[in-house]
Write an enzyme that holds these catalytic residues in place. Structure first.
Site, PDB file in Angstrom:
ATOM      1  N   ILE A  43     102.499  81.610   4.403  1.00  0.00           N
ATOM      2  CA  ILE A  43     102.866  81.478   5.808  1.00  0.00           C
ATOM      3  C   ILE A  43     104.102  82.306   6.140  1.00  0.00           C
ATOM      4  O   ILE A  43     104.245  82.815   7.247  1.00  0.00           O
ATOM      5  CB  ILE A  43     103.073  79.993   6.180  1.00  0.00           C
ATOM      6  CG1 ILE A  43     103.335  79.832   7.674  1.00  0.00           C
ATOM      7  CG2 ILE A  43     104.172  79.365   5.348  1.00  0.00           C
ATOM      8  CD1 ILE A  43     103.443  78.387   8.135  1.00  0.00           C
ATOM      9  N   VAL A  81      97.881  78.021   6.261  1.00  0.00           N
ATOM     10  CA  VAL A  81      96.657  77.353   5.807  1.00  0.00           C
ATOM     11  C   VAL A  81      96.162  76.319   6.805  1.00  0.00           C
ATOM     12  O   VAL A  81      95.010  75.872   6.714  1.00  0.00           O
ATOM     13  CB  VAL A  81      96.830  76.707   4.409  1.00  0.00           C
ATOM     14  CG1 VAL A  81      97.053  77.762   3.348  1.00  0.00           C
ATOM     15  CG2 VAL A  81      97.940  75.657   4.419  1.00  0.00           C
ATOM     16  N   ASN A 107      96.823  76.619  -3.545  1.00  0.00           N
ATOM     17  CA  ASN A 107      98.104  76.190  -4.074  1.00  0.00           C
ATOM     18  C   ASN A 107      99.092  75.756  -2.998  1.00  0.00           C
ATOM     19  O   ASN A 107      99.992  74.963  -3.268  1.00  0.00           O
ATOM     20  CB  ASN A 107      98.705  77.345  -4.890  1.00  0.00           C
ATOM     21  CG  ASN A 107     100.158  77.119  -5.252  1.00  0.00           C
ATOM     22  OD1 ASN A 107     100.469  76.378  -6.177  1.00  0.00           O
ATOM     23  ND2 ASN A 107     101.062  77.764  -4.503  1.00  0.00           N
ATOM     24  N   TYR A 179     102.009  62.880   1.722  1.00  0.00           N
ATOM     25  CA  TYR A 179     101.840  63.722   0.538  1.00  0.00           C
ATOM     26  C   TYR A 179     100.907  63.043  -0.460  1.00  0.00           C
ATOM     27  O   TYR A 179      99.953  63.662  -0.968  1.00  0.00           O
ATOM     28  CB  TYR A 179     103.201  63.976  -0.098  1.00  0.00           C
ATOM     29  CG  TYR A 179     103.187  64.889  -1.298  1.00  0.00           C
ATOM     30  CD1 TYR A 179     103.183  66.271  -1.142  1.00  0.00           C
ATOM     31  CD2 TYR A 179     103.203  64.377  -2.600  1.00  0.00           C
ATOM     32  CE1 TYR A 179     103.184  67.117  -2.237  1.00  0.00           C
ATOM     33  CE2 TYR A 179     103.200  65.209  -3.697  1.00  0.00           C
ATOM     34  CZ  TYR A 179     103.197  66.586  -3.513  1.00  0.00           C
ATOM     35  OH  TYR A 179     103.186  67.415  -4.607  1.00  0.00           O
ATOM     36  N   VAL A 212     107.936  70.201 -11.015  1.00  0.00           N
ATOM     37  CA  VAL A 212     108.121  71.543 -11.564  1.00  0.00           C
ATOM     38  C   VAL A 212     109.407  72.109 -10.966  1.00  0.00           C
ATOM     39  O   VAL A 212     109.717  71.864  -9.796  1.00  0.00           O
ATOM     40  CB  VAL A 212     106.935  72.463 -11.207  1.00  0.00           C
ATOM     41  CG1 VAL A 212     107.026  73.779 -11.956  1.00  0.00           C
ATOM     42  CG2 VAL A 212     105.607  71.772 -11.495  1.00  0.00           C
ATOM     43  N   THR A 214     110.903  74.250  -9.072  1.00  0.00           N
ATOM     44  CA  THR A 214     110.697  75.244  -8.020  1.00  0.00           C
ATOM     45  C   THR A 214     111.554  74.867  -6.814  1.00  0.00           C
ATOM     46  O   THR A 214     112.074  73.748  -6.732  1.00  0.00           O
ATOM     47  CB  THR A 214     109.227  75.300  -7.577  1.00  0.00           C
ATOM     48  OG1 THR A 214     108.912  74.080  -6.880  1.00  0.00           O
ATOM     49  CG2 THR A 214     108.296  75.472  -8.766  1.00  0.00           C
TER      50      THR A 214
END
Length: 280
Positions: A43, A81, A107, A179, A212, A214
């Site tokens: 995006i 998306v 993803n 979520y 993770v 990130t």
């Protein structure tokens, strides 16, 4: 690598959403090193309901640079998306450039977090989080389906879910509820599409990572959410191996396996990559 020295994905084309940074970038680099051409989609813009920064145009350009530095080919495309037409345009661009599509990695996603000041309503938050995390994956499958099926070569769809798609870790705040609901919904979507696309030789699976390292996880809003919930979640945030967060490459190796013919008989599977967080 394959026995003949060629990559497991030589001459394949992989379409990856949320590819500007984090897991998406790692998946792109990993598949490119195995021979795949990459269609990196993101995006590249903020979303008002998400309490941390999202990837930028510069991030997406860096993904392309790294893929090309590793010897791969990379086409970038801006697409939200939540907007299927934008994804269809990205697929059309990919087909015009590479002429085929073999692997899809759905993803793109946004995670929970507690902002210092709330500026959006719970209805807006719920709608955006379901739209990105669940509808966004459905839009990705819808946009890529024809290219995969009409290619006649089979293929692999890998949907990135979460341990929150297997274990209830939400405790009532709207972002975490949405979520968790979306990540569970991805499992049903995956199973339905595994049955639908199986006759075409197209495999569909979900991966369920634990936390993770990130930008989606390492930000103040997520830190505040973890602090507020660590004593409210059964078992806390512990895992069976007592290791905590996993690395990007841990998830990307699972993506690579599911994308390649090494998992040619595997479809309809929920694959945790979590140091045993789900069972702890």
């Amino acid at each position: 690598m394959a026995d003949d020295g060629r990559g497991d994905l030589q001459d394949r084309v992989a379409f990856i959403t949320g590819a500007a940074r984090g897991q998406g970038r790692s998946h792109a680099l990993t598949l490119a090193r195995e021979g795949a051409a990459i269609v990196a989609v993101d995006i590249c813009a903020p979303i008002a309901t998400v309490p941390y920064a999202l990837g930028t145009e510069e991030d997406l350009a860096e993904t392309a640079r790294l893929v090309e530095a590793a010897g791969g080919r990379c086409l970038t495309a801006h697409a939200d998306v939540r907007n299927r037409e934008e994804l269809v345009a990205a697929v059309e661009k990919a087909m015009a450039t590479f002429g085929r599509l073999d692997v899809v990695v759905a993803n793109a996603g946004v995670a929970q977090g507690l902002p210092e000041t709330e500026t959006t309503t719970i209805d807006e938050i719920w709608a955006d989080y379901i739209a990105v995390n669940l509808t966004g994956a459905w839009n990705t499958l819808q946009a890529t389906r024809d290219a995969l099926v009409e290619g006649g070569r089979g293929g692999s769809i890998v949907i990135i879910s979460s341990t929150s798609g297997l274990k209830g870790t939400s405790r009532g705040d709207v972002r975490a509820d949405a979520y968790t609901a979306a990540k569970h919904g991805l499992v049903g979507l995956m199973r339905a599409w595994a049955n639908e696309l199986g006759p075409h030789g197209i495999r569909v699976n979900t991966i369920h990572p634990t936390a993770v390292g990130t930008p989606m996880v390492e930000n103040p809003a997520m830190g505040a959410w973890v602090e507020a919930n660590k004593h409210r979640v059964a078992g806390g945030f512990n895992d069976a191996m007592h290791r905590g967060r996993i690395g990007l490459q841990d998830v990307s190796e699972a993506v690579l396996w599911l994308a390649s013919e090494r998992s040619g008989a595997v479809t309809g599977v929920t694959l945790p990559v979590d140091n045993g967080f789900v069972i702890a």
